[in-house]
Design a protein around this motif. Structure first.
Motif, PDB file in Angstrom:
ATOM      1  N   ALA A 163      25.489   3.642 -11.477  1.00 37.47           N
ATOM      2  CA  ALA A 163      26.865   3.671 -10.984  1.00 37.47           C
ATOM      3  C   ALA A 163      27.474   2.285 -11.161  1.00 37.47           C
ATOM      4  CB  ALA A 163      26.901   4.077  -9.514  1.00 37.47           C
ATOM      5  N   VAL A 164      28.620   2.229 -11.819  1.00 39.82           N
ATOM      6  CA  VAL A 164      29.282   0.936 -12.063  1.00 39.82           C
ATOM      7  C   VAL A 164      30.770   1.046 -11.793  1.00 39.82           C
ATOM      8  CG1 VAL A 164      27.613   0.110 -13.772  1.00 39.82           C
ATOM      9  CG2 VAL A 164      29.584   1.436 -14.527  1.00 39.82           C
ATOM     10  N   TRP A 165      31.330  -0.036 -11.305  1.00 41.76           N
ATOM     11  CA  TRP A 165      32.770  -0.178 -11.195  1.00 41.76           C
ATOM     12  C   TRP A 165      33.277  -0.908 -12.428  1.00 41.76           C
ATOM     13  CZ3 TRP A 165      36.004   2.063  -7.875  1.00 41.76           C
ATOM     14  CH2 TRP A 165      35.523   2.481  -6.627  1.00 41.76           C
ATOM     15  N   LEU A 173      50.510  -6.360 -15.518  1.00 46.59           N
ATOM     16  CA  LEU A 173      50.412  -7.817 -15.717  1.00 46.59           C
ATOM     17  C   LEU A 173      49.972  -8.175 -17.130  1.00 46.59           C
ATOM     18  CD1 LEU A 173      48.649  -8.778 -12.359  1.00 46.59           C
ATOM     19  CD2 LEU A 173      51.077  -8.932 -12.899  1.00 46.59           C
ATOM     20  N   GLN A 174      49.990  -7.201 -18.034  1.00 47.51           N
ATOM     21  CA  GLN A 174      49.498  -7.467 -19.380  1.00 47.51           C
ATOM     22  C   GLN A 174      50.300  -8.549 -20.092  1.00 47.51           C
ATOM     23  OE1 GLN A 174      46.639  -6.380 -20.823  1.00 47.51           O
ATOM     24  NE2 GLN A 174      46.281  -5.567 -18.773  1.00 47.51           N
ATOM     25  N   ASN A 175      51.562  -8.683 -19.757  1.00 48.61           N
ATOM     26  CA  ASN A 175      52.393  -9.709 -20.400  1.00 48.61           C
ATOM     27  C   ASN A 175      52.487 -10.977 -19.564  1.00 48.61           C
ATOM     28  OD1 ASN A 175      53.013  -8.018 -22.614  1.00 48.61           O
ATOM     29  ND2 ASN A 175      54.632  -7.006 -21.421  1.00 48.61           N
ATOM     30  N   ALA A 176      51.764 -11.008 -18.465  1.00 51.36           N
ATOM     31  CA  ALA A 176      51.776 -12.194 -17.608  1.00 51.36           C
ATOM     32  C   ALA A 176      50.815 -13.245 -18.158  1.00 51.36           C
ATOM     33  CB  ALA A 176      51.383 -11.811 -16.188  1.00 51.36           C
ATOM     34  N   ASN A 177      50.854 -14.416 -17.553  1.00 53.00           N
ATOM     35  CA  ASN A 177      49.958 -15.501 -17.957  1.00 53.00           C
ATOM     36  C   ASN A 177      48.523 -15.138 -17.565  1.00 53.00           C
ATOM     37  OD1 ASN A 177      48.688 -17.870 -18.591  1.00 53.00           O
ATOM     38  ND2 ASN A 177      49.760 -19.115 -17.063  1.00 53.00           N
ATOM     39  N   LYS A 178      47.644 -15.046 -18.560  1.00 52.03           N
ATOM     40  CA  LYS A 178      46.264 -14.635 -18.306  1.00 52.03           C
ATOM     41  C   LYS A 178      45.302 -15.819 -18.214  1.00 52.03           C
ATOM     42  CE  LYS A 178      46.878 -10.258 -20.789  1.00 52.03           C
ATOM     43  NZ  LYS A 178      48.229 -10.546 -21.350  1.00 52.03           N
ATOM     44  N   GLU A 179      45.821 -17.006 -18.282  1.00 52.28           N
ATOM     45  CA  GLU A 179      44.958 -18.189 -18.252  1.00 52.28           C
ATOM     46  C   GLU A 179      44.165 -18.237 -16.954  1.00 52.28           C
ATOM     47  OE1 GLU A 179      46.041 -22.751 -17.809  1.00 52.28           O
ATOM     48  OE2 GLU A 179      46.454 -22.042 -19.858  1.00 52.28           O
ATOM     49  N   ASN A 180      42.866 -18.497 -17.104  1.00 50.97           N
ATOM     50  CA  ASN A 180      41.943 -18.592 -15.970  1.00 50.97           C
ATOM     51  C   ASN A 180      41.853 -17.285 -15.170  1.00 50.97           C
ATOM     52  OD1 ASN A 180      41.247 -21.333 -16.437  1.00 50.97           O
ATOM     53  ND2 ASN A 180      43.173 -21.966 -15.468  1.00 50.97           N
ATOM     54  N   ARG A 181      41.961 -16.186 -15.878  1.00 53.08           N
ATOM     55  CA  ARG A 181      41.854 -14.884 -15.218  1.00 53.08           C
ATOM     56  C   ARG A 181      40.692 -14.076 -15.786  1.00 53.08           C
ATOM     57  NH1 ARG A 181      45.665 -12.453 -12.019  1.00 53.08           N
ATOM     58  NH2 ARG A 181      47.694 -13.468 -11.767  1.00 53.08           N
ATOM     59  N   LEU A 182      40.077 -13.296 -14.912  1.00 52.09           N
ATOM     60  CA  LEU A 182      39.150 -12.262 -15.347  1.00 52.09           C
ATOM     61  C   LEU A 182      39.977 -11.114 -15.924  1.00 52.09           C
ATOM     62  CD1 LEU A 182      36.185 -11.042 -15.278  1.00 52.09           C
ATOM     63  CD2 LEU A 182      36.873 -10.007 -13.110  1.00 52.09           C
ATOM     64  N   LEU A 183      39.641 -10.663 -17.147  1.00 51.05           N
ATOM     65  CA  LEU A 183      40.384  -9.572 -17.760  1.00 51.05           C
ATOM     66  C   LEU A 183      39.701  -8.225 -17.552  1.00 51.05           C
ATOM     67  CD1 LEU A 183      41.488 -11.171 -21.151  1.00 51.05           C
ATOM     68  CD2 LEU A 183      42.636 -11.219 -18.928  1.00 51.05           C
ATOM     69  N   ASP A 184      38.400  -8.185 -17.786  1.00 53.48           N
ATOM     70  CA  ASP A 184      37.630  -6.956 -17.632  1.00 53.48           C
ATOM     71  C   ASP A 184      36.227  -7.307 -17.164  1.00 53.48           C
ATOM     72  OD1 ASP A 184      39.203  -4.523 -18.695  1.00 53.48           O
ATOM     73  OD2 ASP A 184      39.457  -5.987 -20.309  1.00 53.48           O
ATOM     74  N   ALA A 185      35.621  -6.387 -16.421  1.00 55.42           N
ATOM     75  CA  ALA A 185      34.235  -6.571 -15.991  1.00 55.42           C
ATOM     76  C   ALA A 185      33.641  -5.223 -15.622  1.00 55.42           C
ATOM     77  CB  ALA A 185      34.147  -7.519 -14.800  1.00 55.42           C
ATOM     78  N   TYR A 186      32.323  -5.101 -15.830  1.00 58.30           N
ATOM     79  CA  TYR A 186      31.554  -3.960 -15.327  1.00 58.30           C
ATOM     80  C   TYR A 186      30.628  -4.486 -14.240  1.00 58.30           C
ATOM     81  CZ  TYR A 186      33.189  -0.836 -18.998  1.00 58.30           C
ATOM     82  OH  TYR A 186      33.974  -0.052 -19.806  1.00 58.30           O
ATOM     83  N   VAL A 187      30.690  -3.847 -13.086  1.00 55.09           N
ATOM     84  CA  VAL A 187      30.015  -4.354 -11.891  1.00 55.09           C
ATOM     85  C   VAL A 187      29.096  -3.271 -11.329  1.00 55.09           C
ATOM     86  CG1 VAL A 187      30.352  -5.356  -9.600  1.00 55.09           C
ATOM     87  CG2 VAL A 187      32.068  -5.730 -11.399  1.00 55.09           C
ATOM     88  N   ASP A 188      27.853  -3.633 -11.022  1.00 55.06           N
ATOM     89  CA  ASP A 188      26.912  -2.687 -10.439  1.00 55.06           C
ATOM     90  C   ASP A 188      27.443  -2.212  -9.088  1.00 55.06           C
ATOM     91  OD1 ASP A 188      24.510  -1.744  -8.865  1.00 55.06           O
ATOM     92  OD2 ASP A 188      23.519  -2.185 -10.760  1.00 55.06           O
ATOM     93  N   ALA A 189      27.566  -0.892  -8.938  1.00 54.47           N
ATOM     94  CA  ALA A 189      28.136  -0.334  -7.714  1.00 54.47           C
ATOM     95  C   ALA A 189      27.170  -0.368  -6.543  1.00 54.47           C
ATOM     96  CB  ALA A 189      28.594   1.106  -7.955  1.00 54.47           C
ATOM     97  N   ASP A 190      25.898  -0.716  -6.800  1.00 54.66           N
ATOM     98  CA  ASP A 190      24.921  -0.794  -5.709  1.00 54.66           C
ATOM     99  C   ASP A 190      24.853  -2.190  -5.102  1.00 54.66           C
ATOM    100  OD1 ASP A 190      24.183   1.883  -5.917  1.00 54.66           O
ATOM    101  OD2 ASP A 190      22.709   1.447  -7.468  1.00 54.66           O
ATOM    102  N   ASP A 191      24.797  -3.211  -5.961  1.00 52.57           N
ATOM    103  CA  ASP A 191      24.613  -4.567  -5.432  1.00 52.57           C
ATOM    104  C   ASP A 191      25.663  -5.571  -5.886  1.00 52.57           C
ATOM    105  OD1 ASP A 191      23.921  -5.113  -8.067  1.00 52.57           O
ATOM    106  OD2 ASP A 191      21.775  -5.268  -7.674  1.00 52.57           O
ATOM    107  N   GLY A 192      26.642  -5.144  -6.688  1.00 52.29           N
ATOM    108  CA  GLY A 192      27.742  -6.024  -7.055  1.00 52.29           C
ATOM    109  C   GLY A 192      27.465  -7.004  -8.172  1.00 52.29           C
ATOM    110  N   LYS A 193      26.323  -6.909  -8.838  1.00 52.81           N
ATOM    111  CA  LYS A 193      26.024  -7.807  -9.957  1.00 52.81           C
ATOM    112  C   LYS A 193      26.976  -7.511 -11.124  1.00 52.81           C
ATOM    113  CE  LYS A 193      22.393  -9.964  -8.236  1.00 52.81           C
ATOM    114  NZ  LYS A 193      22.344 -11.436  -8.021  1.00 52.81           N
TER     115      LYS A 193
END
Length: 274
Positions: A163-165, A173-193
């Motif tokens: 299970a993943v988030w 916000l696609q046209n907003a300033n993305k500097e220093n931002r997380l764009l995408d991530a897959y995160v373990d839904a059990d422990d948050g890794k």
């Protein structure tokens, strides 16, 4: 006289045997029934949904997720899949691995959609402490990001699933300033890794040590040590700035992890593939 007493004893013994052969089994059954009837007994059984969650090693989870991300299989049309729960979807999947939207939401074992933002911020802080991400990367929040819960499924063995988030910067916000931002991530839904991430920062490829980065990330994830993956195929990535590593998987299989960088937009990524 003695013979008479002996005959009488044999007759009594024979009568006792006959009585026991008739009455004994019924009496024994009645005795056993007393120990079962009118008593509530519980027994754990594996049934649908959550019964499919086996305890997998981190390397196994990484491998299953990598296979599913490569296949990106979804059952039926988007509209029809939204009307089905995950348990039903299991029975309709084709292929070996599939990535299914979990429309049921967290079962009680997984991180909830209210908790996921705080969980990811804790993960980002851990990655910063390890030198994987620069300190300037901003925290995430519900106003700026969208999240979706997925099940990554080994279709022939659906008990083997992860299970993943998925967290993505909001489309508004696609046209907003993305500097220093997380764009995408897959995160373990059990422990948050955090398995996989794409981050914009002010770093340049020359400032990134991919060997140190992947070693720190594998320690954070609890994975076995990686090996460098050499390839002569220049078309594996859309950027010349990358390095690949191999992690062991189940049954002698392997998972490839890529640390890369998109020049011009200064985007650092770590992704998992076959």
């Amino acid at each position: 006289m003695k013979q008479y007493i002996l005959n009488l004893a044999l007759l009594a013994l024979t009568a006792a045997v006959v009585v026991l052969s008739i009455w004994g089994p019924e009496a024994l059954a009645t005795y056993k029934d007393r120990g079962v009837l009118d008593r509530i007994r519980t027994q754990e059984e594996e049934t649908g949904g959550e019964g499919y969650r086996y305890q997998l090693s981190r390397n196994e989870k990484l491998y299953i997720l990598s296979q599913c991300l490569n296949s990106q299989s979804m059952p039926g049309t988007e509209q029809s899949s939204q009307t089905k729960d995950v348990e039903t979807a299991y029975q309709e999947l084709a292929g070996t691995y599939a990535f299914v939207v979990n429309h049921n939401g967290p079962s009680g074992q997984e991180i909830t959609d209210e908790e996921i933002y705080e969980t990811v911020n804790a993960g980002l802080a851990a990655l910063k402490d390890l030198g994987i991400l620069p300190d300037a990367v901003k925290e995430v929040n519900a106003d700026s990001y969208e999240v979706t819960l997925y099940s990554a499924i080994d279709v022939p063995e659906p008990r083997n699933n992860v299970a993943v988030w998925k967290m993505s910067l909001s489309g508004s916000l696609q046209n907003a300033n993305k500097e220093n931002r997380l764009l995408d991530a897959y995160v373990d839904a059990d422990d948050g890794k955090i398995y996989e991430f794409y981050v914009r920062s002010q770093l340049k490829w020359e400032q990134i040590d991919p060997d140190a980065l992947v070693e720190a990330w594998s320690g954070y994830m609890g994975l076995t040590a990686p090996e460098a993956y050499e390839t002569d195929n220049p078309l594996l990535e859309t950027t010349p700035y990358y390095k690949k590593y191999v992690f062991s998987g189940p049954g002698g299989e392997r998972t490839v992890v890529t640390v890369g960088f998109y020049d011009g937009i200064d985007e650092l990524f770590l992704k998992i593939t076959k």
